[in-house]
Design a protein around this motif. Structure first.
Motif, PDB file in Angstrom:
ATOM      1  N   ILE A 132       0.850  -1.199   0.000  1.00 19.41           N
ATOM      2  CA  ILE A 132       0.000   0.000   0.000  1.00 19.41           C
ATOM      3  C   ILE A 132       0.880   1.241   0.000  1.00 19.41           C
ATOM      4  O   ILE A 132       0.660   2.178  -0.781  1.00 19.41           O
ATOM      5  N   ARG A 133       1.884   1.277   0.866  1.00 25.11           N
ATOM      6  CA  ARG A 133       2.790   2.440   0.926  1.00 25.11           C
ATOM      7  C   ARG A 133       3.462   2.691  -0.416  1.00 25.11           C
ATOM      8  O   ARG A 133       3.663   3.837  -0.811  1.00 25.11           O
ATOM      9  N   ASP A 134       3.816   1.635  -1.134  1.00 28.42           N
ATOM     10  CA  ASP A 134       4.461   1.788  -2.437  1.00 28.42           C
ATOM     11  C   ASP A 134       3.558   2.486  -3.444  1.00 28.42           C
ATOM     12  O   ASP A 134       4.046   3.051  -4.424  1.00 28.42           O
ATOM     13  N   ARG A 135       2.255   2.440  -3.232  1.00 29.87           N
ATOM     14  CA  ARG A 135       1.306   3.059  -4.165  1.00 29.87           C
ATOM     15  C   ARG A 135       0.838   4.448  -3.728  1.00 29.87           C
ATOM     16  O   ARG A 135       0.073   5.094  -4.441  1.00 29.87           O
ATOM     17  N   LEU A 136       1.268   4.882  -2.553  1.00 28.12           N
ATOM     18  CA  LEU A 136       0.841   6.195  -2.072  1.00 28.12           C
ATOM     19  C   LEU A 136       1.385   7.291  -2.983  1.00 28.12           C
ATOM     20  O   LEU A 136       2.527   7.243  -3.420  1.00 28.12           O
ATOM     21  N   SER A 137       0.544   8.269  -3.265  1.00 25.77           N
ATOM     22  CA  SER A 137       0.953   9.401  -4.087  1.00 25.77           C
ATOM     23  C   SER A 137       0.034  10.574  -3.799  1.00 25.77           C
ATOM     24  O   SER A 137      -0.991  10.433  -3.140  1.00 25.77           O
TER      25      SER A 137
END
Length: 127
Positions: free
Chosen positions: A75-80
């Motif tokens: 999930i963190r990898d997709r945060l933007s």
């Protein structure tokens, strides 16, 4: 004799009925997030899991064997800035009833939102 149960139907349900209810809820939730959350669409595509497999879930064990694991790192990898929910939001942001975030004590905080099933009846009753 006094009734000590807040919800007798839910609190005294037979184990087999509870397992059927849990499987139905897991199946429904899996189908919902597959249809509405981009991160789950991507995870299921990578794991080659389709709607038919999710619709066939009959137990918690089926759920564990079928649904791909998702961890907070993914999930963190997709945060933007465009998607502060990391692909997990299943509703349009304005319709989310409650927005918050984790504390981020170990890393970046994760934003999440919750929407009740309906404003006047936020929780389901056991059938």
């Amino acid at each position: 004799m006094p009734n000590y149960y807040w919800n007798p139907a839910a609190e005294t349900i037979a184990k087999a009925d509870l397992h059927r209810l849990q499987a139905a809820e897991l199946r429904e939730q899996a189908m919902y997030v597959l249809e509405n959350a981009s991160i789950w669409q991507d995870r299921c595509a990578v794991a080659d899991v389709d709607r038919a497999e999710l619709a066939a879930i009959e137990s918690a064990e089926d759920f564990r064997e079928t649904v791909p694991i998702l961890d907070k790192r993914q999930i963190r990898d997709r945060l933007s800035a465009v998607d502060p929910y990391g692909g997990t939001l299943c509703v349009d942001p304005p319709t989310a009833g409650f927005r918050s975030s984790t504390s981020g004590t170990r890393r970046v905080a994760t934003t999440y939102a919750v929407r009740h099933t309906s404003p006047d009846k936020p929780f389901r009753e056991v059938p």
